[in-house]
Scaffold this active site. Structure first.
Site, PDB file in Angstrom:
ATOM      1  N   GLU A  64       0.823  -1.208   0.000  1.00 22.98           N
ATOM      2  CA  GLU A  64       0.000   0.000   0.000  1.00 22.98           C
ATOM      3  C   GLU A  64       0.857   1.257   0.000  1.00 22.98           C
ATOM      4  OE1 GLU A  64      -2.248  -3.398   1.780  1.00 22.98           O
ATOM      5  OE2 GLU A  64      -0.249  -2.521   2.092  1.00 22.98           O
ATOM      6  N   PRO A 273      12.023 -13.349   0.149  1.00 25.58           N
ATOM      7  CA  PRO A 273      10.771 -13.612   0.875  1.00 25.58           C
ATOM      8  C   PRO A 273      10.018 -12.316   1.157  1.00 25.58           C
ATOM      9  CG  PRO A 273      12.613 -14.777   1.886  1.00 25.58           C
ATOM     10  CD  PRO A 273      13.203 -13.829   0.889  1.00 25.58           C
ATOM     11  N   GLU A 319      14.561  -3.036  -1.604  1.00 27.17           N
ATOM     12  CA  GLU A 319      15.507  -3.265  -2.697  1.00 27.17           C
ATOM     13  C   GLU A 319      14.920  -4.061  -3.859  1.00 27.17           C
ATOM     14  OE1 GLU A 319      19.839  -3.649  -1.614  1.00 27.17           O
ATOM     15  OE2 GLU A 319      18.951  -4.639   0.125  1.00 27.17           O
ATOM     16  N   LEU A 345       3.145  -5.408 -11.470  1.00 21.48           N
ATOM     17  CA  LEU A 345       3.461  -4.242 -12.290  1.00 21.48           C
ATOM     18  C   LEU A 345       4.851  -3.680 -12.003  1.00 21.48           C
ATOM     19  CD1 LEU A 345       0.054  -2.333 -12.296  1.00 21.48           C
ATOM     20  CD2 LEU A 345       1.072  -3.659 -14.155  1.00 21.48           C
TER      21      LEU A 345
END
Length: 431
Positions: A64, A273, A319, A345
């Site tokens: 978000e 992860p 990263e 995206l």
């Protein structure tokens, strides 16, 4: 109802407080986090807000927060005199928020207890509260309305999983939803679902998905070669990045990694992860597969480059875009396990071919558009190896898929501008 809700939160706090204290002393977590979750701020923390009107945005976690970046920048341009406060629930989301230059103050979101929320509203004194995606906090909504502070929900969506549950309590949700001044939804289906839950028709608009308006913040200017050098990835092997993976997926990814290499493809795997705290668990899995691996935070001490068959295990946040930019092929997790998927995206933004599993409920529309255009591909577990081999052995196919995904992203931009227009209307009505 609200009294019962507060009591539930207070009972939950008896568990949450020891948990936070344990993490603080054993894991070195942010010492300000617990106090901020009760709305207690040191005076110097609020100094950037003094004498300025305030826009308060809330984004629960990493996804978000990243989705909100384009909106944050647009709001800062539209309201340069305003201080912008961004709150998060998770520590990973807070870490991302602290690196956004346009944010004047990053705080942890308070527990949704009435007195804590009222305390925060008194201290921050926002002109508006903007909630990113469908984060409905009853006490925040109620207290803001009582204080005549307008509220807007942006980039809203209602997943297939959530909708039936919401329908069961729509008699409770109706009053909460109608305290929002505007509900900006991603798609027409999200709009119809919100109306079915009792929201007033005049308050619900379709503004699109903010994720289409992402920027790569200079990452795109870095060459894959420079990034591989920084991450000690060999230029003599292809690089597969598997990002935002969840329990149950890493085993499948490692199986595919072995199978692709058995077919003669020289390959290095970057495994990231979704929750960096799982690095030790995933590291044990890598050991059980007999793989050579190095954790990201120890990479500077690693003397060699990661060659064919080696794995870089990412235990940091922030990263992923750089790692995607260094990749030849990207796989986005949360999709082989029944999690609901993550943002594909980000890979398309960097013109990378992207694969994902069948569990994409949370990104259903994006996955459909990307698949139909040919800018990405949904694969079942047994198809993953074949599709990886096809792309890794065909540079033109990789280039074409990446270009299609990027073009699709450009075609669907504009959600940020439409959302800002709604926020401007709401703020103007309050003047």
């Amino acid at each position: 109802m609200y009294l019962l809700y507060d009591l539930i939160w207070l009972v939950a706090a008896t568990v949450l407080i020891p948990w936070y204290l344990l993490r603080r002393f054993c894991g070195g977590k942010n010492r300000k986090g617990l106090r901020e979750r009760f709305g207690w701020y040191a005076p110097h923390r609020l100094a950037p807000l003094q004498g300025r009107p305030v826009l308060w945005l809330h984004a629960v976690s990493v996804g978000e927060t990243r989705a909100a970046v384009s909106l944050i920048r647009a709001l800062k341009q539209t309201y340069p005199e305003h201080a912008l406060v961004l709150t998060n629930v998770t520590e990973t989301g807070h870490a991302i928020a602290c690196d956004i230059d346009e944010v004047d103050l990053s705080l942890f979101f308070p527990f949704d207890i009435s007195w804590a929320v009222r305390r925060v509203l008194r201290q921050i004194r926002p002109d508006i509260v903007v909630i990113v995606e469908t984060e409905i906090w009853p006490n925040l909504v109620r207290c803001a309305k009582r204080a005549s502070i307008p509220m807007v929900l942006v980039n809203g969506r209602i997943s297939d999983r959530s909708f039936p549950r919401y329908l069961k309590v729509r008699f409770l949700l109706r009053a909460i939803l109608n305290r929002f001044d505007a509900l900006c939804m991603q798609t027409r289906q999200d709009q119809q679902r919100m109306l079915a839950l009792g929201a007033s028709e005049g308050h619900v608009a379709v503004t699109g998905n903010l994720k289409f308006d992402m920027s790569c913040d200079g990452v795109g200017a870095l060459t894959p070669e420079a990034l591989r050098l920084a991450y000690k990835l060999s230029t003599e092997t292809l690089v597969w990045v598997a990002g935002s993976t969840h329990p149950g997926e890493e085993e499948k990814i490692l199986h595919a990694f072995h199978e692709v290499r058995r077919q003669g493809v020289a390959l290095t795997l970057v495994l990231a992860p979704r929750h960096p705290g799982r690095a030790q668990e995933v590291g044990e899995l890598l050991d059980s597969h007999g793989l050579t691996w190095v954790v990201r935070t120890s990479l500077d001490k690693y003397g060699d480059v990661l060659k064919d068959g080696a794995v870089l295990l990412v235990d940091t946040v922030g990263e992923l875009l750089k790692l995607y930019a260094a990749a030849d092929v990207v796989f986005v997790g949360g999709s082989l396990a029944p999690v609901g998927g993550h943002n594909v995206l980000e890979a398309a933004l960097l013109k990378k071919p992207v694969l994902f599993g069948p569990h994409m409920q949370n990104f259903r529309e994006i996955a459909r558009l990307l698949t139909e255009a040919g800018g990405g591909k949904m694969v079942a577990e047994q198809e993953l190896v074949d599709e990886l081999v096809r792309l890794l052995t065909d540079p033109e196919a990789r280039k074409t898929m990446g270009a299609i995904g990027y073009d699709l992203l450009l075609q669907h931009t504009g959600a940020t501008e439409r959302t800002v227009q709604v926020i401007r209307r709401v703020l103007s009505a309050e003047v």
